[in-house]
Design a protein around this motif. Sequence first.
Motif, mmCIF file in Angstrom:
data_model
loop_
_atom_site.group_PDB
_atom_site.id
_atom_site.type_symbol
_atom_site.label_atom_id
_atom_site.label_comp_id
_atom_site.label_asym_id
_atom_site.label_seq_id
_atom_site.Cartn_x
_atom_site.Cartn_y
_atom_site.Cartn_z
ATOM 1 N N LEU A 1 -6.490 3.332 1.689
ATOM 2 C CA LEU A 1 -5.437 4.070 1.383
ATOM 3 C C LEU A 1 -5.887 5.405 1.837
ATOM 4 O O LEU A 1 -4.840 6.132 2.318
ATOM 5 N N ASP B 1 6.009 5.799 -2.128
ATOM 6 C CA ASP B 1 5.255 6.617 -2.822
ATOM 7 C C ASP B 1 5.560 8.134 -1.991
ATOM 8 O O ASP B 1 4.720 8.446 -1.052
ATOM 9 N N GLY C 1 5.213 2.931 -4.527
ATOM 10 C CA GLY C 1 4.784 3.629 -5.756
ATOM 11 C C GLY C 1 5.096 2.776 -6.797
ATOM 12 O O GLY C 1 5.731 1.715 -6.789
ATOM 13 N N SER D 1 0.803 -1.099 0.086
ATOM 14 C CA SER D 1 0.029 -0.065 -0.218
ATOM 15 C C SER D 1 0.957 1.088 -0.050
ATOM 16 O O SER D 1 0.256 2.294 -0.379
ATOM 17 N N ARG E 1 -10.609 -0.716 -0.505
ATOM 18 C CA ARG E 1 -9.135 -0.531 -0.602
ATOM 19 C C ARG E 1 -8.848 0.879 -0.780
ATOM 20 O O ARG E 1 -8.139 1.598 -0.255
ATOM 21 N N ARG F 1 2.236 10.410 -2.219
ATOM 22 C CA ARG F 1 1.256 10.415 -1.133
ATOM 23 C C ARG F 1 1.459 10.238 0.142
ATOM 24 O O ARG F 1 0.551 10.503 0.917
ATOM 25 N N PRO G 1 -1.926 1.292 -9.066
ATOM 26 C CA PRO G 1 -2.766 2.390 -8.275
ATOM 27 C C PRO G 1 -4.269 2.049 -8.676
ATOM 28 O O PRO G 1 -4.608 1.539 -9.867
#
Length: 681
Positions: A430, A219, A213, A210, A426, A222, A567
């Motif tokens: 996230l 990532d 990237g 999760s 999901r 994010r 993603p």
Amino acid sequence: MAERTLAPPRDHTAGPDRRERPPWWRSELARLAEVTALVGLVVTQPLLDVLGRSPDFFLFHRASRGDVLLLVALIALAPTVPFALLGALAVPAGRLIRAAVHTTFVGLLLAALAVQVGRHVTPLRGVPLLVAAGVAGAAGAAAHRRWRAPRRVLRVAAAGPLVFVGLFLFASPASAVVLPRGEGGAAGIAGAGAHPPVVMIVLDELPLVSLLGPDGRIDAARYPNFAALAAGSTWYRNATGVSGWTPYALPAMLTGRYPEQGVAPHYSQYPDNLFTALGGLYRIKAEESITRLCPPSRCEQATTPEQGLGVLVRESGKLMGRIAAPVDSRVDPEDSYRERTAAEAGLDAAEPVPDDPKFRWDTLDDNQPARFTSFLAGLRPDPRPTLHFLHLLMPHSPWAYLPSGAHYAAPEDLPNDGTGWVDLARARHLAQLGYTDRLIGETLRTLRATGLYDKALVVVTADHGVSFRRDWQGRGMDAIEHAANEVAWVPMFVKEPGQRAGRVDDRNWEHVDLLPTIADETHMRVPWQMDGRSAKAAPRERADKRFYDRPGQPVTITGGVPAPLPPPAADPLVGTRVGNVPVGGSATVANRDAFDAVDPARGGLPALVWGTVPDDVPDGTRLAVAVNGTVGAVAPVVPPDAGGRRFAAFLPDDRLFAAGANRLDLYRVGDDGALRRLTLS
């Protein structure tokens, strides 16, 4: 003609043939015993059985021994009281009425028992199961009325509730919470070298994938704070938890041993653990959630207020409702483990207050869970070596936070699996992970502001992950067999004292390695045999992993560092403005009223929209959801769930909302992309 001799009349008042009815009170006691037996089978046994196998329920709700004993007494006695009172009211009405009332009670309780049994041994659900249970209850009541044997059996079974209480108190896993058998625990031995402060955060239900990237790195767009943590620590990318269930996974992490027995995550069952190993030298500041591994003699009491008997009764009542229902429950029991916010707990926000312009309403300190607030407030230098420990149920469900920190409401029984639903789950996971990233950032800022960052050993990890793969959602054995990369592999960061540069280590890390590694970093010798291996030692030679769905039953899983997952696909309609379009159809939005008076300053937004559409709208039809004229989400129409819902859309962008009344629109998206506005009710 022979003379007939007449026998004298029989004296019905004397002799062995005398028949007397027992006193009415004796009959009532016998009937009460029968009701007690049935209530024990319908309520006491199933409820204490589930609670007895769930010590984490009591640990999370910070239940004292007195709270648990009172709850058990209520479960054993309270359900019988209404039957006893109604039976007493029927006494003046006469024998026949009393018998009829009692037979009715027996029939109803047998029908309730038949519902529970039928759900386990038949495929029947809903109305068919209720009908079958009603027939079984009527037949049982008739047998009870006609024959003595069923009555005798029930009177003997009246001792059942006492037996069930005894099993709960002395034989269930939860017994350790109520009647702990000592706190023991071997203290570690301080060796030569520095004993740095330790800051340890264990997150919950966070798969490594999760955070990744497309390039396989954290990532940073994010999750900038996780990326910053990785840039200054050692990232063990090939790290796995040893179980998908916290009461097994966390003790393994803190004892260095694989789970061998299904016992409560309590210090009386795991006397040798991280807290006892460091406790002889270190001051322990521990914020646990669904474990109690730190014994009272070693740990300072957490500042989060206890939740007490009231919440135990409320949650047990919900559980009983699910046990007695004629349908399977869609509610994850662990969704009741919602961390209270600082405001709900009545705690002052921790200092320093984060200066984050991205959070539009400056309410992060109100929204953050109280357990985190208490932990953050304790991150201060101390002349004595100190362990700061936090187990935070983030980003674990129930998912209730946007990345900004704003919270939103959702139905408790919203499905997490199946077409459409697993993708929604999901997306919500996230979003809550984005909020968790903010909490990590606040921790790093606090550590730097207090001077602890350079001095401390900082450990951030998660106990296990979770799968969002369609048809294999969750973290049980099915998920392990089909999506081990999501369930087993977790983030694992270790920042040594003085470490500035980040590095990556792909050794075969298993979470039993955590305690040996901390022991080496703090120069403490652990005085018991461990299954784990310190990261300071040579990597283990085998490449496979040990995973325990059940204690004592290891499953071998293979694989290395997991590849990033694609993603979630972004629909091109999201973010577009919608003008005037024709009306074509209707829909029902269950929480439409939430848009009439939005108050962002309180930190809450109606970011989840759910409802239904007419039966003639085919499954798979796309619905666009717009707030104040801007499309915020596109969701599919799906078959109705247990609550009758056919769609749910998630709006994670808080910029869609304004203070006051907000306009909500739903559009049906045609195959050609054309929109038709749905009339809402």
